[in-house]
Write an enzyme that holds these catalytic residues in place. Structure first.
Site, short mmCIF file in Angstrom:
data_model
loop_
_atom_site.label_atom_id
_atom_site.label_comp_id
_atom_site.label_asym_id
_atom_site.label_seq_id
_atom_site.Cartn_x
_atom_site.Cartn_y
_atom_site.Cartn_z
N GLU A 47 45.34 44.07 41.14
CA GLU A 47 43.95 43.99 40.70
C GLU A 47 43.28 42.77 41.34
O GLU A 47 43.61 41.63 41.02
CB GLU A 47 43.87 43.87 39.17
CG GLU A 47 42.46 43.69 38.63
CD GLU A 47 42.42 43.39 37.15
OE1 GLU A 47 41.41 42.82 36.69
OE2 GLU A 47 43.40 43.72 36.44
N ARG A 51 35.45 38.09 41.09
CA ARG A 51 34.99 36.78 40.66
C ARG A 51 34.59 35.89 41.83
O ARG A 51 34.08 34.80 41.62
CB ARG A 51 36.07 36.07 39.84
CG ARG A 51 36.53 36.84 38.61
CD ARG A 51 37.60 36.08 37.85
NE ARG A 51 38.27 36.93 36.88
CZ ARG A 51 39.30 36.55 36.14
NH1 ARG A 51 39.77 35.32 36.26
NH2 ARG A 51 39.87 37.39 35.29
N THR A 75 37.29 42.93 36.90
CA THR A 75 36.04 42.29 36.48
C THR A 75 34.84 43.11 36.92
O THR A 75 33.82 42.57 37.36
CB THR A 75 35.94 40.84 36.99
OG1 THR A 75 37.22 40.21 36.93
CG2 THR A 75 34.99 40.03 36.11
N LYS A 135 42.22 48.51 28.90
CA LYS A 135 42.66 47.13 29.04
C LYS A 135 42.41 46.43 27.70
O LYS A 135 41.32 46.55 27.13
CB LYS A 135 41.85 46.45 30.15
CG LYS A 135 42.06 44.95 30.26
CD LYS A 135 41.23 44.38 31.41
CE LYS A 135 41.39 42.89 31.53
NZ LYS A 135 40.70 42.35 32.73
#
Length: 220
Positions: A47, A51, A75, A135
Site C-alpha cells: 500500500e 501522503r 489514503t 480497513k
C-alpha cells in the site's frame, strides 16, 4: 462484496499475505527497489499512501517494473484520486474512512477496495452497501483487538485489515482473530532503512512479517 484481486494465488487483498506494508515515499526512485525487497521477503501486497507528491509516480513505477507486486493506493480520500490511482496502475484502493461519494467512486473503478471504519455503525452501513471487507483504522486507538473480537459475534460477515499503531509484537494478536484477514503496518519499512537504501534489511523484516502466519492459516 468481495472484490477479486488480479492474482492467481488469492481471491482477496486480505488473503495475499498476513501483513500489508504501508509505505510513505518521499522519492519515487526508491519505489522499485523497496517493492522488490518486500516481494522477495514474501509481502506482495504493498500500500503506497497518497501522503506525498511522489506517490503516483511510485505506484506507476512499481506496477510497471515489479511484476510480483500487487501495488495499491492508500489514503484515498477524494473521488478524483480513484481514477488517477487506477490510471497509475494501482490494483487496490484503501481509504482511512468513507463517504457515499467516495464509496461510489471506488466501486465504479472495478478495483478491490478497503474503506476505513472505526465504529459499529460504519461497519453496518457498509454491509448494507454490500461491502464485507474493510480497513479498521486507527486500530489501536479505536479499541484494538478487544473491539474487533466483540464485532465477530454479531457481524461475522465483516472482515478487516486493522491498521494504525500495529507492530510486530501486536500483529499476532490481531491475526489470531477470526474476522481479521491481514494487518497493515510500516515496521518493516523503517524510514532510516529507506533513506539509506538498505533493501537487505527491509527484505529481512518483510520475511519475518510474512512468517507471522503459517501456510495453513495458523498464527505464530
Amino acid at each position: 462484496m468481495t472484490s477479486p484481486v488480479p492474482s492467481p494465488s488469492a481471491a482477496s487483498v486480505l488473503d495475499l499475505a498476513p501483513v500489508v506494508p504501508v509505505v510513505v515515499l518521499a522519492d519515487a526512485a526508491d519505489a522499485v527497489p523497496l517493492a522488490r525487497a518486500l516481494v522477495a521477503g514474501g509481502l506482495p501486497a504493498i500500500e503506497v499512501t497518497l501522503r506525498t507528491a511522489a506517490a503516483p509516480d511510485a505506484i506507476r513505477a512499481i506496477a510497471a517494473e515489479v511484476p510480483g507486486a500487487v501495488v495499491g493506493a492508500g489514503t484515498v480520500i477524494r473521488p478524483e484520486q480513484v481514477d488517477a490511482c487506477a490510471a497509475a496502475g494501482a490494483r487496490f484502493l484503501v481509504s482511512p474512512g468513507w463517504t457515499g461519494t467516495l464509496l461510489e467512486a471506488m466501486r465504479g473503478s472495478g478495483l478491490p477496495f478497503l474503506p476505513g471504519v472505526s465504529t459499529t455503525s460504519e461497519v453496518v452501513a457498509l454491509l448494507e452497501h454490500g461491502v464485507r471487507e474493510m480497513k479498521f483504522f486507527p486500530a489501536q486507538a479505536a479499541g484494538g483487538t478487544p473491539y474487533l473480537k466483540s464485532l465477530a459475534g454479531p457481524l461475522p460477515q465483516a472482515r478487516f485489515c486493522p491498521t494504525g499503531g500495529i507492530g510486530p509484537d501486536t500483529a499476532p494478536e490481531y491475526l489470531a482473530l477470526p474476522n481479521v484477514g491481514c494487518v497493515g503496518g510500516s515496521w518493516m519499512v523503517p524510514a532510516d532503512a529507506v533513506a539509506a537504501g538498505d533493501w537487505g534489511r527491509i527484505e529481512r523484516l518483510a520475511r519475518t512479517a510474512a512468517g507471522l502466519r503459517d501456510a495453513d492459516g495458523t498464527c505464530r
